[in-house]
Design an enzyme around this catalytic site. Structure first.
Site, mmCIF file in Angstrom:
data_model
loop_
_atom_site.group_PDB
_atom_site.id
_atom_site.type_symbol
_atom_site.label_atom_id
_atom_site.label_comp_id
_atom_site.label_asym_id
_atom_site.label_seq_id
_atom_site.Cartn_x
_atom_site.Cartn_y
_atom_site.Cartn_z
ATOM 1 N N LYS A 184 1.602 10.599 8.131
ATOM 2 C CA LYS A 184 0.893 10.072 9.317
ATOM 3 C C LYS A 184 1.434 10.661 10.627
ATOM 4 C CE LYS A 184 -1.008 5.752 7.410
ATOM 5 N NZ LYS A 184 -2.384 5.566 7.844
ATOM 6 N N ASP A 243 9.152 3.200 1.802
ATOM 7 C CA ASP A 243 7.956 3.967 2.178
ATOM 8 C C ASP A 243 7.685 3.764 3.665
ATOM 9 O OD1 ASP A 243 5.517 5.136 2.552
ATOM 10 O OD2 ASP A 243 4.560 4.219 0.800
ATOM 11 N N THR A 255 1.981 24.131 -5.080
ATOM 12 C CA THR A 255 1.717 25.424 -4.456
ATOM 13 C C THR A 255 2.272 25.493 -3.039
ATOM 14 O OG1 THR A 255 -0.289 25.786 -5.730
ATOM 15 C CG2 THR A 255 -0.088 27.031 -3.696
ATOM 16 N N PHE A 266 0.856 -1.187 0.000
ATOM 17 C CA PHE A 266 0.000 0.000 0.000
ATOM 18 C C PHE A 266 0.891 1.235 0.000
ATOM 19 C CE2 PHE A 266 -2.464 3.519 1.345
ATOM 20 C CZ PHE A 266 -3.722 3.286 0.852
#
Ligand code: FES
Lengths: 436, 436
Positions: free
Chosen positions: B319, B288, B343, B179
Site C-alpha cells: 500500500k 501484517d 520472476t 484481512f
C-alpha cells in the site's frame, strides 16, 4: 545504438558483481543472483553488467522484456507527460479507475486479445493472474451447480470460517512439470523442482502426466498419438477419482508449451482433447500464457496455433505483457463485485508501457519476424552437467541463455531478435560443441 | 496548489462516470467501481473526479497514497533521468539486480525498518508479501524440526506431488475479522466478508477470536483484560488442537490494528502475549502491516507502539509503501536460493518512488504531524444503514471516506493531512449528524 557483438572483460560474475553480492547478502538470501546489471548501458538485445561485460541476452530477465533494453518507444512512453499522473498516482483500479482506463484496456489489451475474447481483468503479476483466474473458474463452477439459486446463509457463514459448504472442497487439475507460480494456489499447480515446493503445505489436487513426445516427431507418429491418448485418459480418470473423493475438479490449468519444466510441447489434438473433456464435464480450462504470450511463438498467443473449436475459458498473462491479468469468456464474468478484487488490481503505469509495446509489435511487424514457432525454443541435453557447461561457455563468449527442466537450455529472447543475433549464437555454440 | 475546499458539481458518480461505467461493464465486472478519477487534476488531499467534483479524500485509494496526489517529490522522482532505466527495464530482481539495488534497499527500506530488523525481501503487492512471508515461516519451522539434517529423497519427491512429508500439513493461525489478502494462502487467513470468500476452497486452518474491546477503555478495564486473556487462551487451545489433528501451527498472522474488518484494536499486552506464546512454542509471528505501515499510526510501524520484548519474525508491507515486501529476522533468512522467489520479486520503479516518500516523511516531519495514534482512525455506527447514509451525505458535501467491518466508517488519509482538513470533515459531519 545496440552493440555490434558481445564483448567480455571479466568472468561473470565479475569483481564488481561479487562485491555487490556480498553487500546484498547482508540484506537477503542471494542464492539466485547471477550478476548485477547496468540497465542504463544495456541496449536492444544486449545486456551490460556492472563489470562492463556486454552480452547478447537470449533470456531477457526470465522472458519478460518484449522489446529488449531501453527501446525508444518505451522511453517515449515513460517520459510522455501525458503518462506522468499514471506513474505518480497509482489508483485502486477496481474502485477509482482513471478517466482513460477503458480506452487503455481497449487499446492495449482487448485489441490483442486471443480470438473470441472480449473481457479482461488486469492483475499485477503471473501469480495473482493465475490465482484470480482460478477463482473465476471456482465462481463459474459453483454458480452453474447452484443453478441461479441465491447463496444460502449457511454458505455465507461457513465461508468466513474456511468450512464447507461456503468454502467448498474444490480442486484444479494440473500436469507434471507444470509451472504456474509460487503463491499457495499457484504452487499447488506447480511441479517443476523440489526446491520450489519443499516444506510448503499444498492442496491435495490431481496431477496428470503431461505428454512426453519422442523426436523427431515424424519417426514416432503412433507412439506420440498413444502417449497423448494415455495422458488424456489419465485426465478423465483423475477427474472421476477426485469427484468420488468429494473434491471435484472445477478446472484444468495447462501451459500451451511448458516453459519452466523443460520446453515440453504437445500437439493440437491433445489440447483439443482437453477442451472437449472440460466442456463435456462443465469444468473450466485455464490456458496459462504467462511465458508463451505476447508474441513469443510467432502468434500473439501460443494457443491460437491449436485451432481449438472453442476458446479456453481463462487465458492468463504477465511477463512480456508487463502487466498481469487474464482474459475470460463472457460466461466467466462474475455477477457480483469484489469477488475478483484487491487494492490495485493491476497498474496503469505498466499498461501505458504495454500500449507502446503493442504499437511497436504491430508497426514493426515483429510477429512476422518471429516466424515458425517463434523465439520460444530450447535444446535438450543428455545430462544437466553438459547443459550447464555449455551455458557457462556460452556466457564466457558473451551469450546469455537460461536453463529449464532437468537438462534443457532455453531461449527467451526479446521480440526484436534478428537473424544476425541468431548467427552469433550459432557461431559460438558450434565452436563450443565441437570442443566438448 | 491544493484546492482550498471541496467543490461539488454533480452527484457521484456523475454523468461522465456513469457513461464510463457502462463502457467498462462491457469489459469486466464493475460492481466495485465508485467513480472515475481525473488523476492529472487531483492534488494533495483532494481527488478530482471526471465530472469535475473536487473531494477531500480521506480514503486515498484504499489507504495507499502516502503523500496524496501529484506530490512534487514524487513527480521529481518519476521524471528524474537517473530513474528512467528503472522505469523502462523491469529486472528479474532475484537474478539480475541493478547496480544501485543494494543502495536503494538500504536507503528506502533498511533505513526505515522496524527496530531490530536488518533483512528485507521485496515483493510486489500485499498478497505476495503475506504469501512469501508465510513461506519464510514454513521454511523456518521445518528447518528447526529437521535440526540441520538434509532434505530426504522422499521429501523431495513427495513435495513435487503435493504430498507429505515433502509438502507437510502445516497451518497458520489467524483471527476473526482479519484481512490478509486474496490469493489462496492469504484468503485462508482472511475472515472479513463472505463475498470475499464464498465458493473458494480454503485450507482448514485455525481461527481464533480477536479481542472485542469495550469502550471507553477506562470504564471496562477488567472486562477487557478478561477478553484478551480469553483470546490468548483460545490461541493456545487451537495450537494444541491443530497439533493433535496432525496439522501443526507453523505461525500466527495478525494485524496490529485490524483495518478491513472494522478498525479493531487490542492492547500491547495482547500482542506481547502472542509473542510469548509463539516464542515458547517455536512458531513464527507474522505482523501484517500492509495497511498500518508507513507512518499511518504516528510511528513508522504500528507495532513499534507495542514495545514488545522481542520483535515479530516477519513484518509485511505494501500500500503506502508503494512496493510490497517483508522484513524478517536474521534467523528467517532461507539458507537456499529460489525458495522465496518469483520472476520480478518486486519493482525498482516503485522503490525509486518510495525513496522520495521516505525523504519527504523525514524532511517534513510527517510522523510528528500524525500524532497520537495517527491517522488510522474510524467511527463505529450502530448499524450499517446509518453508516452508509452518513458516508453518502459526506460525499455530497465533498468529503470522501471509506467503509469497513459491518458498520464502521474509516479514515485512511495521506500523511500530509493537516488540521485544516480535519476541520472541514468535522464541520461537515457535525451538520449531517445533527440532522439525522
Ligand atoms: S501476487 Fe501478483 S503482484 Fe502480488
Amino acid at each position: 545504438p545496440e552493440p555490434e557483438s558481445p564483448r567480455m572483460k571479466t568472468e561473470v560474475p565479475g569483481p564488481t558483481s561479487q562485491h555487490l553480492l556480498k553487500e546484498l547478502d547482508k540484506i537477503q538470501n542471494v542464492g539466485s543472483v547471477h550478476f548485477f546489471c547496468d540497465y542504463e548501458k544495456s541496449k536492444g538485445n544486449y545486456v551490460v553488467d556492472v563489470d562492463g561485460n556486454v552480452m547478447l541476452d537470449l533470456f531477457t530477465q526470465i522472458s519478460s522484456l518484449p522489446l529488449g533494453y531501453n527501446h525508444p518507444a518505451m522511453i517515449a512512453a515513460a517520459t510522455d507527460p501525458a503518462n506522468l499522473a499514471t506513474f505518480v498516482n497509482r489508483p485502486a483500479l477496481g474502485v477509482y479507475p482513471p478517466a482513460d482506463w477503458v480506452a487503455r484496456l481497449q487499446g492495449a489489451l482487448i485489441d490483442i486479445a486471443p480470438p473470441g475474447f472480449r473481457h479482461v481483468q488486469t492483475m499485477a503479476c503471473g501469480a495473482c493472474s493465475v490465482e484470480h483466474g482460478m477463482k473465476a473458474m471456482f465462481i463459474k463452477y459453483m454458480s452453474d451447480r447452484r443453478g441461479g439459486a441465491p447463496f444460502t446463509k449457511e454458505e455465507m457463514d461457513t465461508s468466513l470460517r474456511n468450512q464447507q459448504p461456503g468454502a467448498p472442497n474444490l480442486s484444479v487439475l494440473s500436469f507434471d512439470n507444470a509451472f504456474h507460480g509460487r503463491t499457495m494456489g499457484c504452487l499447488g499447480l506447480t511441479h517443476t523442482k523440489w526446491i520450489h515446493k519443499i516444506d510448503f503445505p499444498a492442496p491435495d489436487w490431481p496431477i496428470a502426466r503431461f505428454p512426453v513426445l519422442q523426436y523427431p516427431l515424424e519417426d514416432f507418429v503412433e507412439e506420440n498419438i498413444a502417449e497423448e491418448k494415455m495422458c488424456l485418459e489419465m485426465v478423465e480418470d483423475l477427474i472421476e477419482k477426485w469427484g468420488r473423493k468429494g473434491m471435484p475438479v472445477a478446472g484444468v490449468a495447462v501451459e500451451p508449451i511448458q516453459g519452466e519444466g523443460g520446453d515440453n510441447m504437445a500437439s493440437q489434438d491433445f489440447f483439443q482433447g482437453l477442451r472437449d473433456i472440460t466442456n463435456q464435464r462443465g469444468i473450466g480450462l485455464l490456458m496459462d500464457e504467462v511465458q508463451t504470450g505476447c508474441g513469443a511463438t510467432g502468434t500473439f498467443w501460443a494457443h491460437e496455433q491449436f485451432n481449438l473449436t472453442d476458446t479456453p475459458d481463462v487465458v492468463t498473462f504477465s511477463k512480456k505483457m508487463l502487466t498481469g491479468g487474464f482474459f475470460h469468456k463472457d460466461s466467466f464474468k462474475p455477477k457480483e463485485g469484489y469477488r475478483i478484487f484487491n487494492t490495485w488490481v493491476g497498474d496503469p503505469a505498466k499498461v501505458s508501457l504495454l500500449e507502446a509495446v503493442v504499437k511497436v509489435i504491430q508497426t514493426d511487424g515483429l510477429l512476422d519476424q518471429a516466424r515458425g514457432l517463434g523465439t520460444h525454443c530450447a535444446i535438450d541435453f543428455n545430462e544437466a552437467a553438459i547443459r550447464d557447461k555449455v551455458m557457462a561457455r556460452l556466457r564466457e563468449k558473451g551469450v546469455h541463455t537460461g536453463g529449464s527442466g532437468v537438462s534443457t537450455l532455453r531461449f527467451r529472447p526479446a521480440l526484436i531478435l534478428q537473424t544476425k543475433h541468431v548467427d552469433i549464437f550459432l557461431d559460438r555454440v558450434d565452436s563450443i560443441l565441437s570442443k566438448l
